[in-house]
Structure formats: structure tokens, C-alpha cells
Design a protein around this motif. Sequence first.
Motif, mmCIF file in Angstrom:
data_model
loop_
_atom_site.group_PDB
_atom_site.id
_atom_site.type_symbol
_atom_site.label_atom_id
_atom_site.label_comp_id
_atom_site.label_asym_id
_atom_site.label_seq_id
_atom_site.Cartn_x
_atom_site.Cartn_y
_atom_site.Cartn_z
ATOM 1 N N THR A 2 5.934 7.157 -7.717
ATOM 2 C CA THR A 2 5.175 8.168 -7.655
ATOM 3 C C THR A 2 4.229 7.985 -6.155
ATOM 4 O OG1 THR A 2 3.437 6.812 -8.921
ATOM 5 C CG2 THR A 2 4.844 8.429 -10.229
ATOM 6 N N ILE A 3 3.940 9.077 -5.756
ATOM 7 C CA ILE A 3 3.089 9.129 -4.581
ATOM 8 C C ILE A 3 1.590 9.398 -5.193
ATOM 9 C CG2 ILE A 3 2.691 10.358 -2.453
ATOM 10 C CD1 ILE A 3 5.572 10.454 -1.757
ATOM 11 N N THR A 58 -7.195 0.582 0.713
ATOM 12 C CA THR A 58 -7.154 1.675 1.384
ATOM 13 C C THR A 58 -6.523 2.873 0.322
ATOM 14 O OG1 THR A 58 -6.916 0.473 3.069
ATOM 15 C CG2 THR A 58 -6.423 2.630 3.290
ATOM 16 N N GLY A 59 -5.464 2.692 -0.172
ATOM 17 C CA GLY A 59 -4.555 3.552 -0.859
ATOM 18 C C GLY A 59 -5.185 3.963 -2.327
ATOM 19 N N ARG A 60 -6.051 3.082 -2.916
ATOM 20 C CA ARG A 60 -6.929 3.525 -4.148
ATOM 21 C C ARG A 60 -8.168 4.371 -3.441
ATOM 22 N NH1 ARG A 60 -10.622 1.340 -7.220
ATOM 23 N NH2 ARG A 60 -11.639 -0.032 -6.000
ATOM 24 N N TYR A 196 0.153 1.413 -11.216
ATOM 25 C CA TYR A 196 0.630 0.922 -10.062
ATOM 26 C C TYR A 196 2.129 0.599 -10.202
ATOM 27 C CZ TYR A 196 -4.031 2.051 -8.500
ATOM 28 O OH TYR A 196 -5.492 2.354 -8.450
ATOM 29 N N GLY A 197 2.571 0.591 -11.377
ATOM 30 C CA GLY A 197 3.782 0.135 -11.558
ATOM 31 C C GLY A 197 4.393 -1.503 -11.136
ATOM 32 N N VAL A 198 3.161 -2.310 -11.337
ATOM 33 C CA VAL A 198 3.213 -3.597 -10.981
ATOM 34 C C VAL A 198 3.651 -4.280 -12.323
ATOM 35 C CG1 VAL A 198 1.681 -5.822 -10.706
ATOM 36 C CG2 VAL A 198 1.371 -3.517 -9.235
ATOM 37 N N GLN A 199 4.672 -5.512 -12.117
ATOM 38 C CA GLN A 199 4.983 -6.149 -13.121
ATOM 39 C C GLN A 199 3.698 -6.992 -13.836
ATOM 40 O OE1 GLN A 199 7.685 -9.581 -12.275
ATOM 41 N NE2 GLN A 199 8.254 -9.594 -14.479
ATOM 42 N N THR A 200 3.876 -6.816 -15.281
ATOM 43 C CA THR A 200 2.907 -7.542 -16.151
ATOM 44 C C THR A 200 3.532 -8.641 -16.900
ATOM 45 O OG1 THR A 200 3.263 -6.083 -17.930
ATOM 46 C CG2 THR A 200 1.507 -5.474 -16.363
ATOM 47 N N TRP A 401 0.939 6.329 1.231
ATOM 48 C CA TRP A 401 -0.178 5.332 1.086
ATOM 49 C C TRP A 401 -0.583 5.080 -0.268
ATOM 50 C CZ3 TRP A 401 0.059 3.037 5.659
ATOM 51 C CH2 TRP A 401 0.371 3.647 6.740
ATOM 52 N N THR A 402 -0.558 6.016 -1.003
ATOM 53 C CA THR A 402 -1.201 5.825 -2.481
ATOM 54 C C THR A 402 0.007 5.523 -3.367
ATOM 55 O OG1 THR A 402 -0.677 8.173 -2.884
ATOM 56 C CG2 THR A 402 -2.771 7.637 -1.630
ATOM 57 N N GLY A 403 -0.647 5.409 -4.678
ATOM 58 C CA GLY A 403 0.257 5.173 -5.997
ATOM 59 C C GLY A 403 1.022 3.937 -5.829
ATOM 60 N N ALA A 404 1.973 3.911 -6.666
ATOM 61 C CA ALA A 404 2.866 2.633 -6.721
ATOM 62 C C ALA A 404 3.507 2.539 -5.213
ATOM 63 C CB ALA A 404 3.836 2.627 -7.791
ATOM 64 N N GLU A 405 3.914 3.583 -4.802
ATOM 65 C CA GLU A 405 4.613 3.289 -3.476
ATOM 66 C C GLU A 405 3.390 2.756 -2.416
ATOM 67 O OE1 GLU A 405 5.587 6.918 -1.545
ATOM 68 O OE2 GLU A 405 6.738 6.050 -0.053
#
Lengths: 443, 443
Positions: A2-3, A58-60, A196-200, A401-405
Amino acid sequence: MTISPSWDQPATSLYTDHYELTMLQAALHSGAAHRRSVFEAFARRLPDGRRYGVVGGTGRLLEGIENFRFGPAELEFLARNKVVNSQTIDWLANYKFSGNIYGYAEGDSYFPNSPILILEATFAQACVLETYVLSVLNHDSAIASAASRMAGAAGGRPCIEMGSRRTHEESAVAASRAAVIAGFASTSNLECGRRYGVQTVGTAAHSFTLLHDSERAAFAAQLQSLGADTTLLVDTYDVEAAVRTAVELAGPGLGGVRLDSGDLLAQAREVRTLLDSLGNTGTRITVTSDLDEYAIAALAAAPVDSYGVGTSLVTGSGAPTAGMVYKLVSREDDDGTFVPVAKIAKNKTSHGGRKHALRRRDAKGKATAEVIGIGHRPPDDGDDRPLLQQFMVDGVLTPGWTGAEGVRRAAERHRASMAELPGSALRLQRGEPVIPTEFQEAS
Amino acid sequence: MTISPSWDQPATSLYTDHYELTMLQAALHSGAAHRRSVFEAFARRLPDGRRYGVVGGTGRLLEGIENFRFGPAELEFLARNKVVNSQTIDWLANYKFSGNIYGYAEGDSYFPNSPILILEATFAQACVLETYVLSVLNHDSAIASAASRMAGAAGGRPCIEMGSRRTHEESAVAASRAAVIAGFASTSNLECGRRYGVQTVGTAAHSFTLLHDSERAAFAAQLQSLGADTTLLVDTYDVEAAVRTAVELAGPGLGGVRLDSGDLLAQAREVRTLLDSLGNTGTRITVTSDLDEYAIAALAAAPVDSYGVGTSLVTGSGAPTAGMVYKLVSREDDDGTFVPVAKIAKNKTSHGGRKHALRRRDAKGKATAEVIGIGHRPPDDGDDRPLLQQFMVDGVLTPGWTGAEGVRRAAERHRASMAELPGSALRLQRGEPVIPTEFQEAS
């Protein structure tokens, strides 16, 4: 990927100091509010003894600037409490940032006076963003900078972010995000995973063992429910007995064991020897318990497979804020000419004028200096790297710049940026910034 | 005064570590998830050298527990990423905390091992709250504890919270709230004003002066728009010239001036003398610039009217997290009998069993000890004060702890709690907790 952000962020417009809006009111009154202005965010120095900083947030921030709008609830509060007058409230009701934003890409390294974020807009538009810009950059860069040192100290072994319980619940999400950007492999924070699609990942707590009638019963329940590849916590009672029980119940496929107390160096060695003697050569050892970059480095010779890091990470390992400031450096006069401006301070370095920046590199691609041009682009000698990206054009986000990407790309950029720094950047001892910052005045 | 929160808080359920939910899954599998359990949040020690701690965050936490629900977005994330199995997801879909919560009233002081929060519920219900409970209490108590020392050092002069830009934007709201509970007079944070009815204030920044063609033009704009009672920032160029200009433009009704750099002690004296010589005896002096409790104390002899505090406050003045843990201390066995439980740790004090607490006081009402009864209420000798309040009964909030009313009451409680402590509590030098913690085992 996602952007756009994957969560319903509340309006960000009141993450703002009272005086930003009263200054706006006074500047609307004088008319100066509409002067085109340049604001820059930078840190005058790195935290004591640090050799580099890492840009985080920055993205946030860009996601949040998109949500920086004054809706009925915010306007009603401002009116009812007479924070500002009705002319100002009308202006805020139509607020939508429509300027340009440049800056260092998230995940990149930075140095004293690096122009990390540059906003070109009217005074009014840029002034009201000050508090929010600094909150995001100061917090996330502090965490990213600490995380980068920890990941460096771990020397390729994965670090897992586990500090959510030691910091504000929303800081925890941002800290987890910043850690992954700056080299951590994964996080325990579920909301960070969602946004953010980060692995947990996770293991188990002492309470789970204590809940059951015996450690054996607890291990059996965890293995049956989560599979042999799970990680068992083995220090609730007696570590050796727990490891033997774990292997007995799980067999050679046991994923991992976690040590959370005591002399981790000695224990890791004993547990590794025991696991190997029982045939569990593939069972991993995770250590936790108040680790910081120094403790991680001290475990380099121990047979540890991953580090779980909590308190030190989310509190910036002694530097919980990055110390960035947001300064007006240039603005129009009545003729429309831009005039550099700076406070006359006795003990602070302030440089008026719009900045440009590049990283000077030698022929081998190693960084040798941070070059900041005041009012002009410093010439590139062929091996150098321009540092400023454009994030917003007339209020419209540029993609990626933003989101999971954004997180994924920032993590890649962090790796590249670290590879470019001299090896001494990874030294944990206190020292000077690993490259000098050089200002170039306009000629 | 509102009792319910005045903002649309997002769901809080994923402010949670991955392992809380995998432990839940395994405990649902074994059946132990349904055992009634007691979890307690406490700090094994105070930050190094601190003499007392201040409970912060309880009201905010109770609001958040009401919002701790798993909606479609949260459940979809957990299912898609296979964090837990479908049985667990079904259980979470119906999650609503329905147990009892006791604890220290927000704003009260605490000491090592004080049982700050006690949850009685099934293991499943209490386990999944762990991360969130600790995030809120660890952050807000760290800030409240630092704020209390600063307000104490200010000795009655108002302290203004101005640290939003130095911490995560949501931490900033919570920090502002905690500061006001622990003795600060007001805050610059608008969102805190909106959510909790706290007074917001502001002055002006250097950028406002630099925006205008002259300091005189900037002052004139601010005075015309905001009135003579505003506070002018007088250190952008030359302090003496600025004060003269300010008085010339505003007259004797000038509200205040702010000093943000340099030798504040010397400057405050010079500015006070100058203001008085110009007839502005009622114009107040606010000082800011990296103040902490020590700098505030050092300005006690200076003619300062209020202190603006930023970085040090929001980072807990060296202790950015309160170090609280959340431990299972008692749970049912298969017969329904409660069994005290504790990890066997070599270097940590852990006491199994449900705690009760009172503050022992002498005949003059001064605190002499923190008395913690294990499994029973310690007897009250007549002058003592019971410390545990009941915040939730079978999942239902008792009134008065949340929202703006909760903040107001917590601030009152903090004043009363401080008045009860020995005077040495206010000493800034490092030392032992000002009263000892005494455990009473069940007889």
C-alpha cells in the motif's frame, strides 16, 4: 504494497503548541502570514558521543501532514476556548498544506546541521506544522539512531524489537517502525504489523508457565497449540531442567528457547552445549533482558541466535529525543525578494538561507564529508550523492515515501547509507561524528 | 466536567505484543485460559536516586480499556497474518474486559513494590491487556514523577509544559496531561486542552520576529492582535533593546516577556530591573531553555515568574520509563483455590499473592511507611490511609477517574499526597525512597 496509510489516523492538527496559532493570528493581522518562507528542521549536534544519526519518521510525517486538517471538533475547541479569533478560525477551516517539502530520505544517515526537512510555503502554512514536524522527527530519529547502533553491534544476527511496554502505546508503534527501518528484523508490536506490514513475532512470558500446574504442562500446551517451531521461555525455574523438558516434549524440531535473566553469556554457552548434546543443533537461542548496544556487543562471542531489545531501544539508549529544531531561514520581503534570516545567538550555530546538501564520497564510494550549500547546490565532483529528495510538490505527495512501501524502501536505504559510511561509524565508544559537516556559502 | 473521554480514541486492542495473543491461544488450548487470575503492575525500584514516584496514566488507561475491543480491521489482520488460530480469533471477537481493577489513585505517590494496579479476571482477559497497561503506566508515571520534582523545585511559581516537540505527538498529549496532574499550571499542547479541559497557553517564537521587517514591527503586530497582556519573546537580537521597545509599544500593561537563551539568572535580574525602572512592575518574566528540576531550583533567587519546561519533562528528566512490570501473582488451580505464584529469580524481588496496601502515617498525618499486605489487608492503626481504589467492578467503570474530571481530581490528589510526605521528599539530591516499603505476610 500500500502507498497510503493503512489505518484511520485521527486529525493531526491539534498536535500543536498554542503559540503556533496565536502567532498565525498576529501574522494574519500584520499581513506577514502570507510571505513565502523557508523553514528547516535540523539538529545542531548529535547526542553526546554518537558518530551518526539516522533519519526516522519522514514517511509517518508525510501521512500526517495529509491529515493535518481542522475539522468541526478542532475548530469548535479553538473557538470555545478563545485560542484564536474568528478570522484565524476561518483561515484554519480551509487549511491544507500546499507548499513544497524536501528532505533527507527516511533511513539515511545524518550529521550536525544536515537539513533533514525543508518546507517552502507561506509563513502561515509552515508555522502551524512546526510542533508536529518536530514531534515526529525527534522521536522517530532518536529511536532509529539507537536501533542502527544496536543492529550494527549485533553484526548480522537478527534483533527483535520488544519494547512496546516501556513507552507510550503510540510511541511504541512508531518506535517499532523506526527500529525495522534501522536494521531490526522484526517486532512484537501488532499494531505496527497492521499499519506498516512489518513482520511480528513472539515467544512466551513467565506468566504462561506460572498459570499452568507445571512447566511441563505449560510447554506441552504451547507446543501442541503453536507447533514445535515455537520458542519456549526456559528460565522460570531451573534453566537446565527446562531445556531438557523442552527437548523431551518437542524433539529435534524445537524452534527456539529464550533466556530472560541472569548471566546471559554463560547461560547461552551452557544451553547451547546442552541443546547440542541432546541433538537439538538447530534449536535457536534468543536472549532478552535489558539489552542495549553495549550488552549486544558483549554477547558477540556467545552462541546467541537473536537479540530481543526493549527498554533501551524505545528510550533511544540514553538519547530519547534527537534534538532537532525547526527554524525560519529565509522569507520574502515586501518586494517578493527572499531574505535569509537567523536569530543572533551567542551559543548556537544558526545559518540563515535555504540549504542544499550532498554527501561527498571518495572514488571508492566512501563518505568523507557532509557538504551543505547555503543558497546554492554544492558542486558534485562525480562520486558524491545528492541528499535532498522532494516529498511534496505544491502539497501533493510524491509516491513511495509512505505506508508499508515507505518502510521497506527506508530499510533498504538505511543499509545502503551504512555501507557508505567509514567503518568507524560502527564503533560504540563515544567520539566525534564520523564525517565532518562543511558549509559552503554562496559565492 | 465530562466523565467519558472527549475524543474518538482508536481501538486500543493491537497496542499489544504478539506473544500475548499466542499465549492466549495456547492457554485456550490447554483450558488454563479460563482460570481466575490476579495480575499486578508495580515497579521493583524507583529510578536511580529518586525519593518517590507519582502514578500517572490510570484515567487514560481506564478509558482505553473501555476501547479495548477487536473489530473487523484488527481481526482481519490477525487472521490474514496467521498470528493466532480461528478459535482464538472467535474468542477475541467477543472480548470485553469484565473483571475487577483496583489500584493507586492517579496522582498519588508510590514507592518500590507498591501495587499500582491489580487486575482480577480470567488469565485470558488479563493477559491480553499486559502490553497496553504497561505502556500507559510506564510512560505517564515517568512524566508525572519528573513533573512533580520540577513543580516542587519551582516552589509555588507556575510551571508551564512546553515539551510537545521533543516527543512523539501522542506521547506529548499524555505528557502534558501527566504534568498538569503532577503540579504544572498549564500546557502549550492544544490536543491536551481539547481532550482533558486543561488550560493551554503560549507566547511567541523567534520565527515570528524574523518574519517581520523589524522586531518593532513583530511586537506591534502581536500586541495589536493579541492585546497588551500577551508575552513577548525578547531575545531574538538584543534583550535590553527589545524590552525597551516592548514597553514603549505596550505600555505598563504588558503581560510578560520571555527569555529563551543565555544566562537566565543574570538576564532575569537585568530585565526585572529594567522593567521596574520603566514602570512595568507588573510585567511577568517567563524563562525557558532546557530547564530541568535542577535549573529551576538554581533560579529560585532570580526574579522569575514562571518556568516553561520542555525536553526534560517529556523525557522524564533522565528516567523516560517508570520500569513497571505486570506479573501474575495468583491464580486458581483445578479446585478453584487461588494459589500464589512467582518466578524464581536470582536477582529480582518477586512476591506471589494478591497485595493490599496502606500508607502508614504518624499522629500528625505524615507518611512513615508503605505497608503492603500479602493476601490480607494490613491493619490500620487509625492514622493510616488505605491506598487501593476500585476502578472497575465486573468490567464497569466506577465514576470519577476518567476524562477531564479524572485529571482535575488527580491533580488534587497529588497535592494532598505530597503534603503527606516528609519534607525530604522534595530534596533533589539522589537518595533512598523517602519512606520504606514493608511487606506483611499473611499471619
